[in-house]
Design a protein around this motif. Structure first.
Motif, mmCIF file in Angstrom:
data_model
loop_
_atom_site.group_PDB
_atom_site.id
_atom_site.type_symbol
_atom_site.label_atom_id
_atom_site.label_comp_id
_atom_site.label_asym_id
_atom_site.label_seq_id
_atom_site.Cartn_x
_atom_site.Cartn_y
_atom_site.Cartn_z
ATOM 1 N N ARG A 56 0.849 -1.200 0.000
ATOM 2 C CA ARG A 56 0.000 0.000 0.000
ATOM 3 C C ARG A 56 0.877 1.239 0.000
ATOM 4 O O ARG A 56 1.842 1.337 0.763
ATOM 5 C CB ARG A 56 -0.916 -0.011 1.217
ATOM 6 C CG ARG A 56 -1.955 1.101 1.153
ATOM 7 C CD ARG A 56 -3.012 0.983 2.205
ATOM 8 N NE ARG A 56 -2.414 1.000 3.520
ATOM 9 C CZ ARG A 56 -2.913 0.349 4.573
ATOM 10 N NH1 ARG A 56 -3.994 -0.358 4.450
ATOM 11 N NH2 ARG A 56 -2.324 0.433 5.733
ATOM 12 N N ASP A 57 0.503 2.207 -0.852
ATOM 13 C CA ASP A 57 1.261 3.456 -0.902
ATOM 14 C C ASP A 57 0.583 4.516 -0.028
ATOM 15 O O ASP A 57 -0.473 4.280 0.554
ATOM 16 C CB ASP A 57 1.464 3.937 -2.337
ATOM 17 C CG ASP A 57 0.162 4.312 -3.042
ATOM 18 O OD1 ASP A 57 -0.857 4.585 -2.377
ATOM 19 O OD2 ASP A 57 0.169 4.337 -4.286
ATOM 20 N N ASP A 58 1.174 5.699 0.044
ATOM 21 C CA ASP A 58 0.651 6.759 0.909
ATOM 22 C C ASP A 58 -0.686 7.310 0.439
ATOM 23 O O ASP A 58 -1.427 7.896 1.219
ATOM 24 C CB ASP A 58 1.661 7.895 1.034
ATOM 25 C CG ASP A 58 2.868 7.495 1.862
ATOM 26 O OD1 ASP A 58 2.745 6.572 2.686
ATOM 27 O OD2 ASP A 58 3.946 8.102 1.663
ATOM 28 N N ALA A 59 -1.017 7.131 -0.834
ATOM 29 C CA ALA A 59 -2.301 7.614 -1.359
ATOM 30 C C ALA A 59 -3.442 6.642 -1.053
ATOM 31 O O ALA A 59 -4.591 6.941 -1.345
ATOM 32 C CB ALA A 59 -2.190 7.832 -2.865
ATOM 33 N N GLY A 60 -3.112 5.478 -0.489
ATOM 34 C CA GLY A 60 -4.145 4.500 -0.147
ATOM 35 C C GLY A 60 -4.365 3.437 -1.204
ATOM 36 O O GLY A 60 -5.168 2.536 -1.013
ATOM 37 N N SER A 61 -3.662 3.530 -2.326
ATOM 38 C CA SER A 61 -3.771 2.485 -3.347
ATOM 39 C C SER A 61 -3.043 1.241 -2.868
ATOM 40 O O SER A 61 -2.063 1.331 -2.130
ATOM 41 C CB SER A 61 -3.150 2.948 -4.662
ATOM 42 O OG SER A 61 -3.857 4.037 -5.182
ATOM 43 N N SER A 62 -3.514 0.096 -3.317
ATOM 44 C CA SER A 62 -2.840 -1.140 -2.934
ATOM 45 C C SER A 62 -2.722 -2.055 -4.140
ATOM 46 O O SER A 62 -3.569 -2.061 -5.022
ATOM 47 C CB SER A 62 -3.600 -1.842 -1.807
ATOM 48 O OG SER A 62 -4.895 -2.191 -2.239
ATOM 49 N N THR A 63 -1.640 -2.798 -4.162
ATOM 50 C CA THR A 63 -1.363 -3.763 -5.213
ATOM 51 C C THR A 63 -0.979 -5.072 -4.542
ATOM 52 O O THR A 63 -0.278 -5.068 -3.535
ATOM 53 C CB THR A 63 -0.200 -3.278 -6.108
ATOM 54 O OG1 THR A 63 -0.537 -1.996 -6.634
ATOM 55 C CG2 THR A 63 0.064 -4.243 -7.253
ATOM 56 N N LEU A 64 -1.454 -6.179 -5.094
ATOM 57 C CA LEU A 64 -1.060 -7.494 -4.600
ATOM 58 C C LEU A 64 0.080 -8.021 -5.452
ATOM 59 O O LEU A 64 0.071 -7.885 -6.678
ATOM 60 C CB LEU A 64 -2.245 -8.464 -4.650
ATOM 61 C CG LEU A 64 -3.481 -8.021 -3.874
ATOM 62 C CD1 LEU A 64 -4.560 -9.094 -3.974
ATOM 63 C CD2 LEU A 64 -3.166 -7.699 -2.432
ATOM 64 N N TYR A 65 1.072 -8.622 -4.791
ATOM 65 C CA TYR A 65 2.245 -9.161 -5.468
ATOM 66 C C TYR A 65 2.504 -10.589 -5.010
ATOM 67 O O TYR A 65 2.129 -10.972 -3.899
ATOM 68 C CB TYR A 65 3.502 -8.342 -5.126
ATOM 69 C CG TYR A 65 3.556 -6.974 -5.716
ATOM 70 C CD1 TYR A 65 4.057 -6.778 -7.000
ATOM 71 C CD2 TYR A 65 3.131 -5.865 -4.993
ATOM 72 C CE1 TYR A 65 4.130 -5.500 -7.541
ATOM 73 C CE2 TYR A 65 3.199 -4.597 -5.534
ATOM 74 C CZ TYR A 65 3.695 -4.420 -6.803
ATOM 75 O OH TYR A 65 3.761 -3.164 -7.342
ATOM 76 N N ILE A 66 3.202 -11.327 -5.861
ATOM 77 C CA ILE A 66 3.782 -12.609 -5.490
ATOM 78 C C ILE A 66 5.286 -12.456 -5.634
ATOM 79 O O ILE A 66 5.773 -11.954 -6.650
ATOM 80 C CB ILE A 66 3.294 -13.766 -6.387
ATOM 81 C CG1 ILE A 66 1.807 -14.009 -6.172
ATOM 82 C CG2 ILE A 66 4.077 -15.047 -6.094
ATOM 83 C CD1 ILE A 66 1.223 -15.104 -7.061
ATOM 84 N N ALA A 67 6.018 -12.882 -4.610
ATOM 85 C CA ALA A 67 7.484 -12.822 -4.645
ATOM 86 C C ALA A 67 8.030 -14.212 -4.360
ATOM 87 O O ALA A 67 7.444 -14.969 -3.583
ATOM 88 C CB ALA A 67 7.993 -11.833 -3.592
ATOM 89 N N PRO A 68 9.174 -14.551 -4.950
ATOM 90 C CA PRO A 68 9.798 -15.829 -4.599
ATOM 91 C C PRO A 68 10.316 -15.765 -3.166
ATOM 92 O O PRO A 68 10.745 -14.707 -2.698
ATOM 93 C CB PRO A 68 10.939 -15.966 -5.606
ATOM 94 C CG PRO A 68 11.220 -14.587 -6.090
ATOM 95 C CD PRO A 68 9.937 -13.815 -5.963
ATOM 96 N N PHE A 69 10.253 -16.877 -2.478
ATOM 97 C CA PHE A 69 10.761 -16.958 -1.103
ATOM 98 C C PHE A 69 12.210 -17.415 -1.134
ATOM 99 O O PHE A 69 12.540 -18.467 -1.682
ATOM 100 C CB PHE A 69 9.916 -17.938 -0.287
ATOM 101 C CG PHE A 69 10.517 -18.274 1.046
ATOM 102 C CD1 PHE A 69 10.818 -17.279 1.964
ATOM 103 C CD2 PHE A 69 10.790 -19.585 1.395
ATOM 104 C CE1 PHE A 69 11.365 -17.579 3.199
ATOM 105 C CE2 PHE A 69 11.331 -19.900 2.631
ATOM 106 C CZ PHE A 69 11.622 -18.898 3.529
#
Length: 168
Positions: free
Chosen positions: A47-60
């Motif tokens: 989530r950024d400071d403007a309140g937008s959010s993005t979902l991500y997948i990252a390798p572990f």
């Protein structure tokens, strides 16, 4: 003034109590991280400071951070998306989203490489004003996924109208 500290994702190894920072980005607060069923990936919300959010997948990577260049975006950040959860077989990620202007449950299919496959689709549309996740603050929205079931928090709002004859 420097940039404020951001929320990051860390892992604590219980046997040694050693903490390892897994995910961090100076642009986002990272939260709601979940390991994939096979333990090779992490899904999370940024989530950024403007309140937008993005979902991500990252390798572990158990011994180091996963750089942002390795993250795969599941959503584009235009609606509010949160509470990502893996399906038991790891082929879907369920999440809460306002993409239809209500807080509903959506899912994104993943291909064999763990990349998004096709468009996200609605799983449960929660458009009722009486019993809906919209009554809860954004940060209190969460999902829990099991085989053939999803558990989520809903607010229940009811009201009554009473009438009485008042003596004059």
């Amino acid at each position: 003034h420097g940039a404020r500290p951001r929320l990051a994702v860390s892992m604590i190894e219980l046997s040694t109590r050693r903490a390892t920072r897994l995910l961090e980005d100076p642009r986002y607060d990272l939260h709601q991280a979940r390991f994939s069923p096979d333990g090779r990936s992490i899904v999370f919300a940024a989530r950024d400071d403007a309140g937008s959010s993005t979902l991500y997948i990252a390798p572990f990577h158990p011994d180091r951070q996963s750089p942002a260049a390795e993250w795969v975006a599941l959503t584009d950040g235009s609606p509010w998306d949160a509470a990502p959860q893996w399906s038991p077989d790891g082929k879907l990620v369920y999440f809460a989203s306002t993409r239809d202007r209500y807080r509903c449950i959506w899912a994104q299919r993943l291909n064999a490489a763990g990349q998004p496959s096709g468009a996200a689709f609605g799983v449960a549309h929660l458009h009722s004003l009486r019993c809906a996740p919209t009554i809860l603050p954004f940060d209190n929205t969460d999902l829990f996924v099991g085989r053939d079931q999803i558990l989520l928090s809903l607010g229940d709002q009811t009201g009554n109208i009473w009438s009485a004859k008042v003596a004059e």
